[in-house]
Design a protein around this motif. Structure first.
Motif, short mmCIF file in Angstrom:
data_model
loop_
_atom_site.label_atom_id
_atom_site.label_comp_id
_atom_site.label_asym_id
_atom_site.label_seq_id
_atom_site.Cartn_x
_atom_site.Cartn_y
_atom_site.Cartn_z
N LEU A 92 -81.55 70.92 56.51
CA LEU A 92 -82.81 71.24 56.79
C LEU A 92 -83.20 72.68 56.88
N SER A 93 -82.50 73.35 57.39
CA SER A 93 -82.61 74.89 57.51
C SER A 93 -82.78 75.41 56.09
N ARG A 94 -82.09 74.80 55.14
CA ARG A 94 -82.28 75.41 53.72
C ARG A 94 -83.37 74.74 52.97
N ALA A 95 -84.09 73.59 53.51
CA ALA A 95 -84.96 73.11 52.60
C ALA A 95 -86.40 73.61 52.75
N ASP A 96 -87.04 73.34 51.46
CA ASP A 96 -88.57 73.87 51.61
C ASP A 96 -89.39 72.99 52.43
N LEU A 105 -90.71 55.93 62.12
CA LEU A 105 -89.32 55.22 61.52
C LEU A 105 -88.31 56.32 61.79
N GLU A 106 -88.55 57.76 61.78
CA GLU A 106 -87.29 58.53 61.89
C GLU A 106 -87.66 59.60 62.77
N GLY A 107 -87.45 58.75 64.49
CA GLY A 107 -87.74 59.73 65.62
C GLY A 107 -87.18 60.89 65.72
N THR A 108 -85.99 60.93 65.65
CA THR A 108 -85.10 62.33 66.05
C THR A 108 -85.22 63.04 64.71
N THR A 109 -85.12 62.77 63.56
CA THR A 109 -85.09 63.64 62.51
C THR A 109 -86.02 64.50 62.35
N GLU A 110 -87.24 64.07 62.86
CA GLU A 110 -88.65 64.96 62.67
C GLU A 110 -88.39 65.88 63.68
N ALA A 111 -87.81 65.75 64.92
CA ALA A 111 -87.65 66.74 65.83
C ALA A 111 -86.64 67.81 65.35
N ILE A 112 -85.53 67.34 64.81
CA ILE A 112 -84.55 68.32 64.05
C ILE A 112 -85.33 69.07 62.95
N ALA A 113 -86.20 68.45 62.22
CA ALA A 113 -86.85 69.29 61.17
C ALA A 113 -87.64 70.32 61.64
N LYS A 114 -88.52 70.01 62.82
CA LYS A 114 -89.30 70.93 63.39
C LYS A 114 -88.36 72.38 63.80
N ALA A 115 -87.31 71.96 64.33
CA ALA A 115 -86.78 73.00 64.88
C ALA A 115 -85.80 73.86 63.84
N ASN A 116 -85.66 73.31 62.66
CA ASN A 116 -84.97 73.95 61.54
C ASN A 116 -85.47 74.47 60.27
N LEU A 117 -86.54 73.64 59.95
CA LEU A 117 -87.32 73.95 58.44
C LEU A 117 -87.63 75.56 58.68
N ASP A 119 -90.28 76.61 57.33
CA ASP A 119 -91.76 76.29 57.65
C ASP A 119 -91.92 74.95 58.32
N PRO A 120 -92.08 74.94 59.58
CA PRO A 120 -92.06 73.66 60.12
C PRO A 120 -93.33 72.87 60.08
N SER A 121 -94.24 73.58 59.29
CA SER A 121 -95.57 72.98 58.91
C SER A 121 -95.26 72.00 57.59
N LYS A 122 -94.19 72.15 56.78
CA LYS A 122 -93.92 71.49 55.67
C LYS A 122 -93.08 70.25 56.03
N ILE A 123 -93.58 69.44 56.96
CA ILE A 123 -93.25 68.02 57.28
C ILE A 123 -94.49 67.09 56.72
N TYR A 124 -94.12 66.27 55.94
CA TYR A 124 -95.11 65.38 55.21
C TYR A 124 -94.57 63.86 55.67
N ARG A 125 -95.77 63.35 55.86
CA ARG A 125 -95.52 61.82 56.24
C ARG A 125 -96.28 61.04 55.18
N LEU A 126 -95.46 60.01 54.67
CA LEU A 126 -96.01 59.22 53.54
C LEU A 126 -96.78 58.13 54.22
N ALA A 127 -96.45 57.30 55.28
CA ALA A 127 -97.04 55.78 55.70
C ALA A 127 -98.61 56.40 56.19
N GLU A 128 -98.42 57.43 57.01
CA GLU A 128 -99.98 57.78 57.54
C GLU A 128 -100.69 58.15 56.33
N ASN A 129 -100.45 58.73 55.61
CA ASN A 129 -101.19 59.38 54.42
C ASN A 129 -101.62 58.28 53.45
#
Ligand code: ZN
Length: 343
Positions: A92-96, A105-117, A119-129
């Protein structure tokens, strides 16, 4: 215990990578099946992290050869209780961007992504959208393993091929926003993929007519058919798995057996991700056939094979479902299971 919302854990996860490494909680087990890299290479392609395999397949269908995709949750692993590994934080630290299902669905994965991406704003959610929320037939569902009081809806929207097409259109928009030079390529891939999903939808409607009306009801172990059933007018009469993903109690099992006998369900369905002796017992005691090959997380076959895709998974599921319930899958089996993305 139901997983606590990811936000409750964020403070514990900072810095997530260090903490994970200290905890030494790397799990052995199946490796991610994505053939893509861990994003170490820098060839200018967009690096897209995803979570479960069906979503990875949808993203790959749109992004084709112009992105690098990495699915974090390995095939055959329960996505609902998956705990990210140190390598996930690194990837995730290397992902765009991260494209995830959302809907808890993915509770803790999101927290890890927020801490490591990057640009943490680039987390996209399919179901809600995907759900408009305007139409009562187009909202989140709460049911057997995902009761309203638990606060987390049934997250399995992707099992409905028309929602999968919406997922693909969202992916197209997000990839294009980050990589406008390839927007035309993503659009062309999306259109070919959406047209296969349209064919799949029409084939399902046709084939389900061959299933006796009285048999158009589902009892599954894992509660992943809610949106599919709403789309095609089927009834999900129950799901054996409790909301905390443990095994059902003796009382629950007794109630399910009685229900199957009363509703005369000809078959009950498990999956390879959730092998369940319990469901086998339920089937034996109730006289129903037990079928354990329905899939919602892990496409069939091996990476690189055409059937190891979202469409391949749905086609094989429909074959199992319709034939076990007294119908045929003739139209569905004509849907092309091919890679529709251009080179
Ligand atoms: Zn699931």
């Amino acid at each position: 215990m139901r997983r606590s919302p990811a936000t409750h854990r964020i403070s514990l996860l900072l810095p997530a990578l260090v903490l994970l490494l200290l905890a030494g909680c790397s799990k052995s087990g199946p490796r991610p099946t994505s053939t893509a890299s861990d994003f170490r290479e820098d060839d200018g392609k967009l690096k897209v992290a995803t979570t479960v395999a069906p979503l990875t397949s949808i993203v790959q269908s749109v992004g084709g050869s112009r992105i690098r995709v990495r699915g974090l949750i390995p095939d055959g692993v329960d996505s609902h209780t998956y705990e990210p590994r140190p390598s996930d934080a690194e990837i995730l630290s290397r992902a765009d961007l991260l494209i995830m299902n959302g809907a808890h669905l993915e509770g803790t994965t999101e927290a890890i992504a927020k801490a490591n991406l990057k640009d943490p704003s680039k987390i996209y959610r399919l179901a809600e959208n995907t759900l408009s929320g305007d139409d009562p037939q187009d909202g989140f569902l709460y049911d057997f393993s995902f009761p309203k009081e638990g606060g987390a809806p049934n997250p399995h929207l992707w099992m409905d091929p028309l929602y999968a097409a919406k997922y693909a259109d969202l992916v197209r928009q997000w990839l294009s926003a980050d990589d406008p030079a390839n927007a035309g390529y993503y659009r062309a891939n999306y259109e070919r993929f959406a047209s296969v999903l349209q064919q799949l939808d029409e084939a399902i409607r046709k084939d389900q007519e061959s299933v006796p009306v009285a048999n158009r009801k589902l009892l599954t172990y894992h509660d992943s058919w809610a949106y599919w059933a709403r789309r095609y007018g089927w009834k999900v009469i129950g799901a054996a798995q409790p909301s905390d993903f443990s095994e059902p109690s003796a009382k629950d099992v007794g109630a399910l057996i009685a229900q199957i006998k009363q509703e005369q369900v000809p078959a009950v369905f498990g999956s390879e991700v959730f092998p369940s002796k319990t469901l086998e017992t339920i089937a034996k005691e109730s006289g129903a056939v037990f079928e354990d090959q329905l899939r919602d997380d892990a496409p069939p076959g091996k990476p690189g094979e055409a059937r190891h895709t979202y469409v391949g998974m749905l086609v094989e599921d429909m074959k199992v479902l319709f034939t076990r319930l007294g119908g045929s899958a003739d139209a569905v089996l004509k849907v092309p299971v091919v890679n529709t993305a251009a080179d």
